[in-house]
Design an enzyme around this catalytic site. Structure first.
Site, short mmCIF file in Angstrom:
data_model
loop_
_atom_site.label_atom_id
_atom_site.label_comp_id
_atom_site.label_asym_id
_atom_site.label_seq_id
_atom_site.Cartn_x
_atom_site.Cartn_y
_atom_site.Cartn_z
N ALA A 275 17.97 -30.69 3.81
CA ALA A 275 19.08 -30.59 2.86
C ALA A 275 18.68 -30.98 1.45
O ALA A 275 19.51 -31.02 0.55
CB ALA A 275 20.25 -31.43 3.32
N SER A 276 17.41 -31.30 1.24
CA SER A 276 16.98 -31.73 -0.10
C SER A 276 16.93 -30.58 -1.09
O SER A 276 17.13 -30.78 -2.29
CB SER A 276 15.61 -32.40 -0.01
OG SER A 276 14.72 -31.62 0.76
N TYR B 227 7.18 -15.90 12.04
CA TYR B 227 8.49 -16.26 11.47
C TYR B 227 9.60 -15.47 12.17
O TYR B 227 10.64 -16.04 12.56
CB TYR B 227 8.49 -15.99 9.97
CG TYR B 227 9.74 -16.44 9.24
CD1 TYR B 227 9.93 -17.79 8.92
CD2 TYR B 227 10.73 -15.53 8.86
CE1 TYR B 227 11.08 -18.20 8.24
CE2 TYR B 227 11.86 -15.94 8.19
CZ TYR B 227 12.03 -17.28 7.87
OH TYR B 227 13.18 -17.69 7.20
N ILE C 192 17.69 -14.97 -0.04
CA ILE C 192 18.36 -16.02 -0.81
C ILE C 192 17.35 -16.62 -1.80
O ILE C 192 16.19 -16.87 -1.44
CB ILE C 192 18.87 -17.14 0.12
CG1 ILE C 192 19.63 -16.57 1.34
CG2 ILE C 192 19.72 -18.13 -0.66
CD1 ILE C 192 20.94 -15.88 1.05
P1 NAP Z 1 13.22 -24.25 1.02
O1 NAP Z 1 13.88 -24.04 -0.29
O2 NAP Z 1 11.73 -24.14 1.12
O3 NAP Z 1 13.68 -25.69 1.58
C1 NAP Z 1 13.21 -26.13 2.81
C2 NAP Z 1 13.90 -27.42 3.20
O4 NAP Z 1 13.46 -27.79 4.52
C3 NAP Z 1 13.56 -28.58 2.30
O5 NAP Z 1 14.69 -29.42 2.22
C4 NAP Z 1 12.41 -29.26 3.05
O6 NAP Z 1 12.29 -30.66 2.75
C5 NAP Z 1 12.87 -29.07 4.48
N1 NAP Z 1 11.78 -29.13 5.46
C6 NAP Z 1 10.65 -28.40 5.51
N2 NAP Z 1 9.91 -28.75 6.58
C7 NAP Z 1 10.60 -29.72 7.23
C8 NAP Z 1 10.37 -30.48 8.39
N3 NAP Z 1 9.26 -30.33 9.11
N4 NAP Z 1 11.30 -31.40 8.75
C9 NAP Z 1 12.42 -31.57 8.02
N5 NAP Z 1 12.70 -30.88 6.92
C10 NAP Z 1 11.80 -29.96 6.53
O7 NAP Z 1 13.77 -23.23 2.12
P2 NAP Z 1 15.17 -22.40 2.17
O8 NAP Z 1 14.92 -21.07 1.59
O9 NAP Z 1 16.28 -23.23 1.66
O10 NAP Z 1 15.30 -22.20 3.74
C11 NAP Z 1 16.14 -23.01 4.54
C12 NAP Z 1 16.35 -22.33 5.88
O11 NAP Z 1 16.94 -21.04 5.67
C13 NAP Z 1 15.05 -22.08 6.65
O12 NAP Z 1 15.30 -22.26 8.03
C14 NAP Z 1 14.75 -20.62 6.36
O13 NAP Z 1 13.99 -20.03 7.38
C15 NAP Z 1 16.15 -20.05 6.31
N6 NAP Z 1 16.28 -18.79 5.56
C16 NAP Z 1 15.91 -18.69 4.25
C17 NAP Z 1 16.06 -17.47 3.60
C18 NAP Z 1 15.71 -17.27 2.14
O14 NAP Z 1 15.71 -16.12 1.68
N7 NAP Z 1 15.44 -18.31 1.38
C19 NAP Z 1 16.56 -16.37 4.29
C20 NAP Z 1 16.92 -16.50 5.62
C21 NAP Z 1 16.77 -17.71 6.25
P3 NAP Z 1 11.40 -31.19 1.48
O15 NAP Z 1 12.21 -30.92 0.25
O16 NAP Z 1 11.24 -32.65 1.75
O17 NAP Z 1 10.12 -30.43 1.51
#
Ligand code: NAP
Length: 260
Positions: A11-12, A161, A194
């Site tokens: 959630a960071s 993935y 996103i």
């Molecule tokens: P992001 O911006 O890279 O953020 C990832 C988040 O997950 C950060 O808060 C990170 O913490 C945390 N994290 C990473 N590894 C972790 C671990 N081993 N344990 C606990 N926390 C962890 O990614 P996002 O785009 O927001 O994606 C969030 C979710 O949505 C993911 O499951 C991704 O697959 C899914 N998603 C994303 C998209 C897209 O287009 N962005 C589309 C579909 C689905 P730190 O800040 O401490 O690194």
């Protein structure tokens, strides 16, 4: 009436942060989990507070069993109960490699963080929820899994993935079936493309596909925002779908539409 409480993994930053903020707007207190980025986690907590909510930050790697146990125990210690688990934390492959060349290291990393972590965290949280008395809506708790359009869309340069996300779809159905008679609904929220750190490296590619191409890969021709996903999770957190469990909700600008 006491505030509801949520544990949101990852959630960071990005989508998880967007979810935490929307939950705060719905009156939730939020356990903001992060892996290593303390500054981002503190910033997210500030935004949650500014949105009228409260919470705390909790470091933990969802791939590590001891960390998962600590996430649950600290959340219960702080809030007394867990009303909502959002399995959001996730990573992409460090390198997008063709299906014929992709290596085991990436496979193991993605399965550990994106599938094993949520599976066993859900198991732990479900056991906690079963000890809780039902709330005014009759629920002991709710669970939301953040998957992706990759759960059903083949991308041959990141097969690992796609497979973990498809696995999370089944995980949603399994826990939904297991927990339905015990006051716990389980949902999948399926984001499209996103704008977050995860997709910043492929911004140009998707700008072209979404905005500049004549037709556009999504009928709604813009990038999704973390807030878009947050609003969907908030609707589930507010029990707007009490007679639904095991289902997927698309937040993808219409990406999944078949078009002619
Ligand atoms: P992001 O911006 O890279 O953020 C990832 C988040 O997950 C950060 O808060 C990170 O913490 C945390 N994290 C990473 N590894 C972790 C671990 N081993 N344990 C606990 N926390 C962890 O990614 P996002 O785009 O927001 O994606 C969030 C979710 O949505 C993911 O499951 C991704 O697959 C899914 N998603 C994303 C998209 C897209 O287009 N962005 C589309 C579909 C689905 P730190 O800040 O401490 O690194």
């Amino acid at each position: 009436m006491s505030k509801k409480s949520a544990l949101v993994t990852g959630a960071s930053r990005g989508i998880g942060r967007g979810i935490a903020i929307e939950l705060a707007r719905a009156g939730y207190r939020v356990a903001i989990n992060y892996a290593g980025n303390l500054d981002a986690a503190n910033e997210a907590l500030g935004l949650v507070r500014a949105a009228g909510g409260d919470g705390f930050i909790v470091q933990g790697d969802v791939a590590v069993a001891a960390d998962r146990a600590r996430l649950v125990s600290e959340t219960v210690q702080q809030f007394g109960r867990i009303d909502l688990l959002v399995n959001n934390a996730g990573v992409g492959p460090k390198v997008r490699a063709d299906l014929l060349d992709a290596g085991e290291e990436s496979f193991d990393r993605l399965f550990a963080i994106n599938l094993k972590g949520p599976y066993f965290l859900t198991q732990l949280v479900a056991k906690q929820l079963l000890t809780q008395t039902p709330d005014s809506n009759g629920f002991r708790g709710r669970i939301v899994n953040i998957t992706s359009i990759s759960a059903y869309t083949a991308s041959i340069n990141r097969g690992d993935y796609c497979m973990v996300k498809a696995g999370l779809t089944m995980m949603t159905k399994l826990f939904a079936d297991r927990l339905a008679t015990q006051g716990i609904n389980v949902y999948e929220v399926r984001p499209g493309i996103i704008a977050t750190d995860l997709t910043s490296g492929v911004k140009e590619k998707y700008d072209k596909l979404i905005i500049h191409d004549e037709r556009g890969i999504t009928p709604i021709r813009r990038w999704g925002k973390p807030e878009d996903v947050g609003l969907a999770v908030r609707a589930l957190a507010e029990d707007r779908f009490p007679f639904t469990t095991g289902s997927a909700f698309d937040v993808d600008g219409g990406f999944g539409l078949q078009r002619l």
